[in-house]
Motif scaffolding. Structure first.
Motif, PDB file in Angstrom:
ATOM      1  N   VAL A 109      26.283  43.446  42.059  1.00 28.09           N
ATOM      2  CA  VAL A 109      27.708  43.719  41.447  1.00 28.09           C
ATOM      3  C   VAL A 109      28.154  44.796  42.463  1.00 28.09           C
ATOM      4  O   VAL A 109      27.584  45.444  43.331  1.00 28.09           O
ATOM      5  CB  VAL A 109      27.424  44.253  40.148  1.00 28.09           C
ATOM      6  CG1 VAL A 109      26.888  43.438  39.013  1.00 28.09           C
ATOM      7  CG2 VAL A 109      26.571  45.784  39.997  1.00 28.09           C
ATOM      8  N   GLY A 110      29.529  44.828  42.214  1.00 27.01           N
ATOM      9  CA  GLY A 110      30.461  45.751  43.194  1.00 27.01           C
ATOM     10  C   GLY A 110      29.993  47.118  42.916  1.00 27.01           C
ATOM     11  O   GLY A 110      29.705  47.404  41.559  1.00 27.01           O
ATOM     12  N   ILE A 111      30.256  48.133  43.682  1.00 23.97           N
ATOM     13  CA  ILE A 111      30.015  49.652  43.268  1.00 23.97           C
ATOM     14  C   ILE A 111      31.462  50.364  43.233  1.00 23.97           C
ATOM     15  O   ILE A 111      31.553  51.150  42.244  1.00 23.97           O
ATOM     16  CB  ILE A 111      29.403  50.263  44.602  1.00 23.97           C
ATOM     17  CG1 ILE A 111      27.831  49.488  44.633  1.00 23.97           C
ATOM     18  CG2 ILE A 111      29.284  51.690  44.405  1.00 23.97           C
ATOM     19  CD1 ILE A 111      26.997  50.044  45.655  1.00 23.97           C
ATOM     20  N   LEU A 112      32.432  50.087  44.148  1.00 27.10           N
ATOM     21  CA  LEU A 112      33.720  50.791  43.979  1.00 27.10           C
ATOM     22  C   LEU A 112      34.943  49.941  43.272  1.00 27.10           C
ATOM     23  O   LEU A 112      34.898  48.798  43.564  1.00 27.10           O
ATOM     24  CB  LEU A 112      33.879  51.453  45.303  1.00 27.10           C
ATOM     25  CG  LEU A 112      33.120  52.389  46.083  1.00 27.10           C
ATOM     26  CD1 LEU A 112      33.333  52.513  47.439  1.00 27.10           C
ATOM     27  CD2 LEU A 112      32.833  53.417  45.071  1.00 27.10           C
ATOM     28  N   PRO A 113      35.712  50.727  42.792  1.00 25.74           N
ATOM     29  CA  PRO A 113      36.723  50.109  41.944  1.00 25.74           C
ATOM     30  C   PRO A 113      38.108  49.731  42.790  1.00 25.74           C
ATOM     31  O   PRO A 113      38.223  50.586  43.933  1.00 25.74           O
ATOM     32  CB  PRO A 113      37.194  51.063  40.943  1.00 25.74           C
ATOM     33  CG  PRO A 113      36.758  52.381  41.332  1.00 25.74           C
ATOM     34  CD  PRO A 113      35.468  52.324  42.194  1.00 25.74           C
ATOM     35  N   ALA A 114      38.611  48.701  42.471  1.00 20.74           N
ATOM     36  CA  ALA A 114      39.788  48.245  43.666  1.00 20.74           C
ATOM     37  C   ALA A 114      40.873  47.950  42.326  1.00 20.74           C
ATOM     38  O   ALA A 114      40.617  47.561  41.461  1.00 20.74           O
ATOM     39  CB  ALA A 114      39.490  47.012  44.293  1.00 20.74           C
ATOM     40  N   PRO A 115      42.106  48.442  42.499  1.00 21.87           N
ATOM     41  CA  PRO A 115      43.234  48.128  41.472  1.00 21.87           C
ATOM     42  C   PRO A 115      43.573  46.799  41.668  1.00 21.87           C
ATOM     43  O   PRO A 115      43.506  46.039  42.605  1.00 21.87           O
ATOM     44  CB  PRO A 115      44.268  49.203  42.094  1.00 21.87           C
ATOM     45  CG  PRO A 115      44.038  49.181  43.619  1.00 21.87           C
ATOM     46  CD  PRO A 115      42.436  49.111  43.838  1.00 21.87           C
ATOM     47  N   VAL A 116      44.003  46.246  40.220  1.00 21.31           N
ATOM     48  CA  VAL A 116      44.419  45.123  40.290  1.00 21.31           C
ATOM     49  C   VAL A 116      45.710  45.056  39.200  1.00 21.31           C
ATOM     50  O   VAL A 116      45.878  45.829  38.666  1.00 21.31           O
ATOM     51  CB  VAL A 116      43.430  43.804  39.528  1.00 21.31           C
ATOM     52  CG1 VAL A 116      42.377  43.506  40.529  1.00 21.31           C
ATOM     53  CG2 VAL A 116      42.800  44.581  38.320  1.00 21.31           C
ATOM     54  N   ALA A 117      46.467  44.046  38.902  1.00 21.33           N
ATOM     55  CA  ALA A 117      47.627  44.065  38.272  1.00 21.33           C
ATOM     56  C   ALA A 117      47.104  44.367  36.713  1.00 21.33           C
ATOM     57  O   ALA A 117      46.141  43.965  36.229  1.00 21.33           O
ATOM     58  CB  ALA A 117      48.207  42.483  38.297  1.00 21.33           C
ATOM     59  N   GLY A 118      48.109  45.168  36.002  1.00 21.48           N
ATOM     60  CA  GLY A 118      47.740  45.772  34.710  1.00 21.48           C
ATOM     61  C   GLY A 118      47.949  47.064  34.575  1.00 21.48           C
ATOM     62  O   GLY A 118      47.470  47.730  35.715  1.00 21.48           O
ATOM     63  N   ASP A 119      48.082  47.512  33.623  1.00 22.56           N
ATOM     64  CA  ASP A 119      48.140  48.894  33.231  1.00 22.56           C
ATOM     65  C   ASP A 119      46.849  49.581  33.480  1.00 22.56           C
ATOM     66  O   ASP A 119      45.918  49.247  32.666  1.00 22.56           O
ATOM     67  CB  ASP A 119      48.578  49.392  32.011  1.00 22.56           C
ATOM     68  CG  ASP A 119      49.134  50.737  31.753  1.00 22.56           C
ATOM     69  OD1 ASP A 119      49.032  51.506  32.623  1.00 22.56           O
ATOM     70  OD2 ASP A 119      48.902  51.233  30.590  1.00 22.56           O
ATOM     71  N   ARG A 120      46.596  50.175  34.439  1.00 21.66           N
ATOM     72  CA  ARG A 120      45.354  51.062  34.705  1.00 21.66           C
ATOM     73  C   ARG A 120      44.117  50.032  34.797  1.00 21.66           C
ATOM     74  O   ARG A 120      42.817  50.122  34.477  1.00 21.66           O
ATOM     75  CB  ARG A 120      44.902  52.012  33.701  1.00 21.66           C
ATOM     76  CG  ARG A 120      45.920  53.075  33.642  1.00 21.66           C
ATOM     77  CD  ARG A 120      45.534  54.179  32.735  1.00 21.66           C
ATOM     78  NE  ARG A 120      44.350  54.811  32.841  1.00 21.66           N
ATOM     79  CZ  ARG A 120      44.152  55.691  33.745  1.00 21.66           C
ATOM     80  NH1 ARG A 120      45.438  56.162  34.331  1.00 21.66           N
ATOM     81  NH2 ARG A 120      43.279  56.510  33.959  1.00 21.66           N
ATOM     82  N   ALA A 121      44.414  48.926  35.445  1.00 21.42           N
ATOM     83  CA  ALA A 121      43.306  47.833  35.396  1.00 21.42           C
ATOM     84  C   ALA A 121      42.593  47.920  36.938  1.00 21.42           C
ATOM     85  O   ALA A 121      43.107  48.313  38.057  1.00 21.42           O
ATOM     86  CB  ALA A 121      43.737  46.579  35.306  1.00 21.42           C
TER      87      ALA A 121
END
Length: 725
Positions: free
Chosen positions: A470-482
């Motif tokens: 699984v991935g480790i770090l978050p990346a932003p995607v479309a949506g409120d705080r997604a």
């Protein structure tokens, strides 16, 4: 329900899913038609965006985006047009303002932390413990130089076109000016005691009302606000200021008449109540106005000098069928457990309010002690940056081909009282800015110390070759705080992440990720939450023991509910530090669209009323510390993947499961097909096996399917445990 019935029910749910897709397609066509009509209206020479917006059910900004020449108009609010309802900052998420795009820039390559010891000065940091590998070489890393500009390796896929762009700190002096405290805003120990509020407990499904030792059954009619207040105050004194709904959810009574649940709640709260009016103002320590939430709304009314609020007890815990008398007993036990640690404890309306109030009473007060003059509140710019770039709990569902179509089994492992494990150290004071150039100029030891300290980093990340987990770090995607968590080898993206997550990406036991530092915020390490958290943990332990050993089964259940309330105090208290921008909500009669404030977003329209909300920015909250919330959330996300249990000499978490066996991650829980023999001692952060569903079963494709499997797995495990007793 047996396996055959469950499979058939899943097929029916998929049919509903397909119907939803069809409706969404139709909705998209209607929205396109609406936009076309808005453009046509914009051609009228006297057209105004603030007139078109409420009629179309969109914000003024949406209208301007479609008809740019209309432009934003000046604010029309003023003393003669006050907001009808004030939405307090409570335990819930808030919409965010538009953010500045991250520009392409050179970075400084982070060192290989797997080749370094934990810094001695920070050896007590939980984040270091979270990310510890099974063995740590004792060699010091080679220092990085400014020449290592972090250019991605050849053939690396760079994701520069993110669907949701995060803000960055302006270069030079404009950005450096952000790194300051807000003048006159400091968290200090209060010199007053909160006043207790009398409370009553009502089950609107059965009509049972409990007030102190009195229990009566009421006729609530259709359970409107007017009927509830009339029936309740015929039995209890006017001094009762807080009415908790334990069951019945009366705010959903007309849900079938509304397209959205929020609309039904808003209509219930805003219905006329003869003799009462929506509360508009109270003392400075009291909140006013309704809070519209789909499942946990707050309604506040006044009648002369009398005030009352109606709340859901679900803010504190899931009553799970407990009657009002048992819920009352849970609140009594909660108060007693907290009073042992805070002699002036008062249970406030929500766990968030209670948590923040109790925390303020642990702020150092001894003259000359560190932070005795209070904890400074950071600049509004830094707070806004943290709100936009700091996510909360990780919620991710993995589907084929990342997991098999058919699962051999599904197990749920849940971290017990998880956040209590991550409060031992936090960043205090005004942070120091660490640019890419400043980071590259540091010695190897200084770089390592910075990455172990409380911090928040803007980074360019590259997933290593051969990565299969699984991935480790978050990346932003479309949506409120997604957010999503990329795991494709050689995939590169730009994001913000906490020091604990960066630490884990560099030190995980599988292989290090490539991290390029673009910018960062570095705090002095302190312990602002430790005393508060320790007291809550001791209260939780005492209630847990009572829930296991009390001779009366009703008191055991009440103690269990009270322990869940302590968890909520810590969980939502931490969320309260985030202090998101304040939202004002109000309603306007249809036909008076001109009375909707400029910049307001329409959130509901029925035949008579337009409901709107408007972002009014940050309030001057002396206890606004998003740096603590964001850092703790990052530590919890890192621990969900890897956490060292030193006493047992074992590492646990999703990264310690075989690749391809993790089905879902939900804040504190892992859903997997692999049976993990992880130790459990009932301590905060330990993984408890909470559900097991034997297979083969079709893996979940939606959150609803996952929750359905979760319920079945918990029921199956409970049956197994009862059979072995």
């Amino acid at each position: 329900m047996n396996s055959k019935e469950f499979t058939a029910a899943l097929a029916e749910v998929r049919g509903v899913r397909d119907d939803i897709k069809a409706v969404r397609k139709q909705l998209a066509q209607l929205e396109a038609d609406r936009d076309k009509r808005i453009r046509a209206l914009g051609a009228y020479d006297k057209a105004k965006a603030d007139r078109i917006a409420p009629a179309a059910g969109v914000s003024v900004g949406d209208v301007v985006a479609l008809v740019p020449h209309l432009g934003p108009s000046a604010t029309a609010t003023g003393p003669d047009r006050p907001p009808l309802i004030s939405l307090p900052a409570e335990d819930h998420d808030r919409p965010e303002e538009a953010v500045q795009a991250i520009p392409r820039q050179d970075g400084a390559l982070a060192p290989d932390l797997r080749r370094t010891e934990t810094p001695a000065a920070d050896s007590n940091l939980e984040s270091a413990d979270t990310a510890s590998p099974d063995d740590e070489p004792d060699q010091e890393p080679a220092p990085q130089t400014a020449a290592q500009d972090g250019t991605p390796a050849a053939d690396t896929a760079v994701d520069e076109g993110q669907a949701r762009e995060l803000p960055s700190i302006p270069a030079g002096d404009p950005g450096d000016a952000w790194f300051a405290a807000t003048p006159g805003l400091v968290s200090t120990r209060p010199n007053f005691t909160q006043q207790p509020r009398q409370m009553a407990f009502l089950d609107t499904a059965t009509g049972v009302l409990v007030y102190r030792d009195q229990t009566v059954r009421l006729d609530l009619g259709s359970a409107s606000v007017a009927e509830i207040l009339t029936a309740v105050f015929a039995e209890v004194p006017d001094s009762v200021e807080r009415l908790y709904i334990t069951a019945g959810d009366p705010w959903h009574r007309d849900a079938a008449r509304h397209a959205f649940l929020r609309d039904a709640v808003s209509a219930w709260l805003n219905a006329p109540v003869p003799g009462w009016q929506a509360e508009s103002s109270r003392g400075k320590d009291r909140l006013a106005g309704h809070f519209v939430h789909e499942r946990r709304p707050v309604g506040r009314w006044q009648r002369g000098s009398q005030h009352v609020e109606i709340r859901s007890v679900g803010e504190w815990f899931d009553p799970a069928g407990a009657d009002p008398a048992m819920v009352r007993d849970a609140f009594v036990l909660l108060w007693k457990a907290l009073h042992h640690h805070w002699s002036d404890v008062v249970l406030m309306g929500s766990p968030s309010q209670t948590g923040r109030d109790l925390w303020t009473r642990t702020i150092p007060a001894k003259p000359g002690s560190r932070w005795a003059e209070g904890y400074p509140v950071m600049s509004e710019e830094i707070r806004g940056l943290l709100h936009a770039t700091g996510g909360q709990g990780r919620v991710e569902l993995l589907t084929p081909p990342r997991v098999p179509e058919k699962l051999p089994q599904l197990l749920e492992y849940d971290r017990t009282f998880a956040y209590a494990k991550h409060t031992w150290s936090s960043g205090v004071g005004v942070p120091r800015r660490v640019t890419a150039q400043a980071f590259a100029a540091m010695s190897a030891k200084e770089q390592t110390n910075a990455l172990f300290a409380p911090s928040h980093w803007q980074v360019r990340v590259t997933v290593p070759d051969g990565w299969e987990h699984v991935g480790i770090l978050p990346a932003p995607v479309a949506g409120d705080r997604a957010w999503r968590y990329p795991n494709e080898p050689r995939h590169t993206f730009v994001t913000w992440a906490s020091g604990a997550e960066i630490n884990l990406a560099l030190r995980n036991h599988i292989r290090p990720w490539r991290i390029e530092i673009l910018d960062g915020l570095l705090w002095e390490s302190g312990q602002p939450l430790r005393d508060w958290s320790s007291r809550l943990r001791e209260a939780w332990n005492s209630l847990q023991s009572l829930a296991q050993m009390h001779a009366d089964p009703r008191q055991r259940t009440a103690a269990h509910l009270a322990s869940r309330a302590v968890r909520s105090i810590l969980l939502y208290g931490i969320g309260g530090f985030a202090q998101r921008p304040r939202i004002t909500t109000g309603s306007t009669p249809v036909g008076r669209e001109q009375d909707v404030p400029d910049g307001a977003q329409i959130i509901g329209v029925d035949g008579e009323t337009i409901t709107w909300q408007r972002n009014t920015g940050f309030s001057r909250d002396p206890n606004a510390h998003p740096e603590w919330a964001v850092d703790l959330w990052g530590r919890a996300r890192a621990a969900l993947l890897s956490q060292r249990m030193r006493d047992d000499d074992v590492s646990v978490g999703a990264l310690h499961l075989p690749p391809g066996t993790v089905v879902a991650l939900r804040t504190d829980a892992i859903y997997t097909t692999h049976a993990a023999a992880w130790p459990y001692h009932g301590e905060p952060g330990d993984y408890l096996l909470k559900g097991r569903l034997p297979g083969p079963i079709t893996g979940p494709r939606t959150e609803e399917e996952l929750l359905a499997l979760q319920a079945l797995g918990r029921a199956h495990l409970a049956e197994e445990q009862e059979a072995t007793q």
